[in-house]
Design an enzyme around this catalytic site. Structure first.
Site, PDB file in Angstrom:
ATOM      1  N   ASP A  10       0.854  -1.197   0.000  1.00  0.00           N
ATOM      2  CA  ASP A  10       0.000   0.000   0.000  1.00  0.00           C
ATOM      3  C   ASP A  10       0.887   1.245   0.000  1.00  0.00           C
ATOM      4  OD1 ASP A  10      -3.054   0.775   1.766  1.00  0.00           O
ATOM      5  OD2 ASP A  10      -1.708   2.147   0.741  1.00  0.00           O
ATOM      6  N   MET A  11       0.730   2.053  -1.031  1.00  0.00           N
ATOM      7  CA  MET A  11       1.541   3.263  -1.147  1.00  0.00           C
ATOM      8  C   MET A  11       1.229   4.217  -0.001  1.00  0.00           C
ATOM      9  SD  MET A  11       3.295   2.656  -3.823  1.00  0.00           S
ATOM     10  CE  MET A  11       4.051   4.257  -4.069  1.00  0.00           C
ATOM     11  N   ASP A 104      -3.437   2.148  -5.508  1.00  0.00           N
ATOM     12  CA  ASP A 104      -2.205   2.170  -4.706  1.00  0.00           C
ATOM     13  C   ASP A 104      -2.053   0.962  -3.807  1.00  0.00           C
ATOM     14  OD1 ASP A 104      -3.865   2.721  -2.428  1.00  0.00           O
ATOM     15  OD2 ASP A 104      -2.211   3.850  -1.554  1.00  0.00           O
ATOM     16  N   GLU A 105      -2.853  -0.075  -4.031  1.00  0.00           N
ATOM     17  CA  GLU A 105      -2.895  -1.157  -3.063  1.00  0.00           C
ATOM     18  C   GLU A 105      -3.195  -2.489  -3.722  1.00  0.00           C
ATOM     19  OE1 GLU A 105      -6.208  -0.461  -0.460  1.00  0.00           O
ATOM     20  OE2 GLU A 105      -6.086  -2.499   0.344  1.00  0.00           O
TER      21      GLU A 105
HETATM   22  P1  TTP Z   1      -5.208   4.950   0.988  1.00  0.00           P
HETATM   23  O1  TTP Z   1      -4.181   3.917   0.721  1.00  0.00           O
HETATM   24  O2  TTP Z   1      -6.329   4.633   1.889  1.00  0.00           O
HETATM   25  O3  TTP Z   1      -4.499   6.247   1.583  1.00  0.00           O
HETATM   26  P2  TTP Z   1      -3.103   6.885   1.254  1.00  0.00           P
HETATM   27  O4  TTP Z   1      -2.309   6.058   0.313  1.00  0.00           O
HETATM   28  O5  TTP Z   1      -3.322   8.296   0.824  1.00  0.00           O
HETATM   29  O6  TTP Z   1      -2.418   6.943   2.668  1.00  0.00           O
HETATM   30  P3  TTP Z   1      -1.804   5.744   3.515  1.00  0.00           P
HETATM   31  O7  TTP Z   1      -0.363   6.104   3.692  1.00  0.00           O
HETATM   32  O8  TTP Z   1      -2.554   5.764   4.801  1.00  0.00           O
HETATM   33  O9  TTP Z   1      -2.009   4.492   2.732  1.00  0.00           O
HETATM   34  O10 TTP Z   1      -5.827   5.455  -0.369  1.00  0.00           O
HETATM   35  C1  TTP Z   1      -5.093   5.545  -1.562  1.00  0.00           C
HETATM   36  C2  TTP Z   1      -5.521   6.748  -2.379  1.00  0.00           C
HETATM   37  O11 TTP Z   1      -6.905   6.686  -2.648  1.00  0.00           O
HETATM   38  C3  TTP Z   1      -5.302   8.041  -1.652  1.00  0.00           C
HETATM   39  O12 TTP Z   1      -4.000   8.581  -1.852  1.00  0.00           O
HETATM   40  C4  TTP Z   1      -6.391   8.906  -2.186  1.00  0.00           C
HETATM   41  C5  TTP Z   1      -7.493   7.974  -2.573  1.00  0.00           C
HETATM   42  N1  TTP Z   1      -8.580   8.033  -1.583  1.00  0.00           N
HETATM   43  C6  TTP Z   1      -9.669   8.885  -1.806  1.00  0.00           C
HETATM   44  O13 TTP Z   1      -9.728   9.545  -2.845  1.00  0.00           O
HETATM   45  N2  TTP Z   1     -10.656   8.956  -0.868  1.00  0.00           N
HETATM   46  C7  TTP Z   1     -10.611   8.247   0.303  1.00  0.00           C
HETATM   47  O14 TTP Z   1     -11.532   8.364   1.136  1.00  0.00           O
HETATM   48  C8  TTP Z   1      -9.505   7.373   0.535  1.00  0.00           C
HETATM   49  C9  TTP Z   1      -9.404   6.576   1.797  1.00  0.00           C
HETATM   50  C10 TTP Z   1      -8.519   7.310  -0.435  1.00  0.00           C
HETATM   51 MG    MG Z   2      -2.106   4.013   0.586  1.00  0.00          MG
END
Ligand code: TTP
Ligand code: MG
Length: 348
Positions: A10-11, A104-105
């Protein structure tokens, strides 16, 4: 049965991190990506912004209250998609057994790989950083639920392995909202009966959980005991490898068609070799000059992968065909794959 090895990647702060890489002046700042209008919501934000309490899905006006000096940016979805593709290309160097969950995951099933999972994690982190400038968090365990929990453990830029022995220590103190599948509403209902941690949840019988959540209750019951039977569902895994060509002149002579099958066999064998695959289904496809498609296939009781083997089976199918008119397209494919041997990743 051999225990599975699952990796969850997960990015970190994905959209915000891409903005920072593309504009290094933003580094170290509270970067908030989302609707720029007051009525929008936050998509994500840098870890600097998280210190102020800003979170995904929070209304932008609220984020501005919490973090007035934040840098608010509109999202650039196309760019995130492009970076995501680069990341998944790197993951596909390791294995095709990948289930993407979002840009991103994703989950990787490493069970069949000979290489150490921690080494693979290091390779992935390194390569992604080198090629994109971004950091990723990696979790490794023996099922999907625990692998995801692990990737979240040391975010950002984390790496964590959860073994069977660690499960009680890791799971017991967790708040129930960390259990994949328990949403806000379910957690509230459980809180109402005095259940806050996984340890509390252990006290509930399977029957009670089923009463609470229906069939899904069984999954929750098992999940908190470290059991998760979900399989990594791949989408990009190739189901077949094939070649075909439209002939420059329609032909009916089988000897001539064999020349095509020979060259297809060679190309298919090369691809199979590079992917370490063996297959046991051989399929010939042809189109007649009146544009009618036909296929004929054969399933062997053993797996093959060499040019000679593929060609031999293709010829045996061809010999059984009876053409009543000339042929304008011929194709050959192999499917029903199995990995040839434990993969030795040459990249390490
Ligand atoms: P996530 O992996 O949930 O968040 P993240 O990568 O920004 O942060 P983390 O370090 O905690 O993993 O989500 C990936 C991308 O998806 C995030 O960069 C933006 C998008 N996203 C939204 O647009 N709305 C949301 O509610 C969430 C949770 C994510
Ligand atoms: Mg992420």
């Amino acid at each position: 049965m051999k225990e599975k090895i699952i990796m969850h990647v997960d990015m970190d702060a994905f959209f915000a991190s891409v903005e920072i890489v593309d504009n290094p002046k933003l580094r170290g700042k509270a970067v908030i990506v989302g609707g720029v209008s007051e009525r929008g919501v936050v998509a994500t934000c840098s870890y600097e912004a998280r210190k102020f309490g800003v979170r995904s899905a929070m209304p932008v006006y609220k984020a501005k209250e919490l973090c007035p000096e934040g840098i608010f940016l509109p999202g650039r979805f196309e760019r995130y998609r492009e970076v995501s593709k680069k990341i998944f290309d790197i993951l596909h160097e390791v294995t095709d057994k990948i289930e993407p969950m979002s840009l991103d995951e994703g989950y990787l099933d490493l069970t069949q790989l000979a290489e150490e999972p921690l080494k693979i994690a290091a390779y992935i982190k390194n390569e992604i950083y080198k090629k994109t400038g971004l950091t990723i968090s990696v979790g490794i365990s023996y099922n999907m639920f625990l692998a995801k929990l692990a990737s979240d453990w040391n975010k950002p830029n984390g790496i964590k392995l959860i073994t069977k022995e660690m499960v009680p220590y890791i799971l017991f103190p967790l708040s129930i909202d960390k259990v994949y599948g328990l949403g806000k509403k379910s957690c509230r209902r459980l809180n109402n009966i005095g259940i806050y941690t996984v340890k509390d949840l252990y006290g509930l019988s399977k029957e009670l959980l089923v009463e609470f959540f229906g069939k899904f209750g069984v999954e929750i019951y098992e999940r908190i005991r470290g059991i998760d039977k979900r399989e990594v569902k791949t989408s990009r895994e190739r189901k077949s490898i094939g070649k075909e060509t439209t002939l420059s002149n329609d032909i009916i002579d089988k000897e001539e068609l064999k020349l095509y099958l020979k060259s297809f066999s060679k190309e298919i064998a090369n691809i199979m070799h590079s992917k370490n695959l063996t297959g046991k289904n051989i399929n010939i496809k042809y189109k007649t000059s009146s544009f009618v498609n036909h296929t004929k296939s054969k399933t062997l009781s053993y797996y093959i992968n060499t040019e000679e083997q593929i060609f031999k089976e293709a010829v045996s199918i061809l010999n059984e065909l009876e053409f009543s008119e000339t042929i304008r397209l011929i194709g050959l494919s192999v499917s029903s794959f199995k990995k040839e041997k434990l993969e030795q990743l040459s990249m390490f």
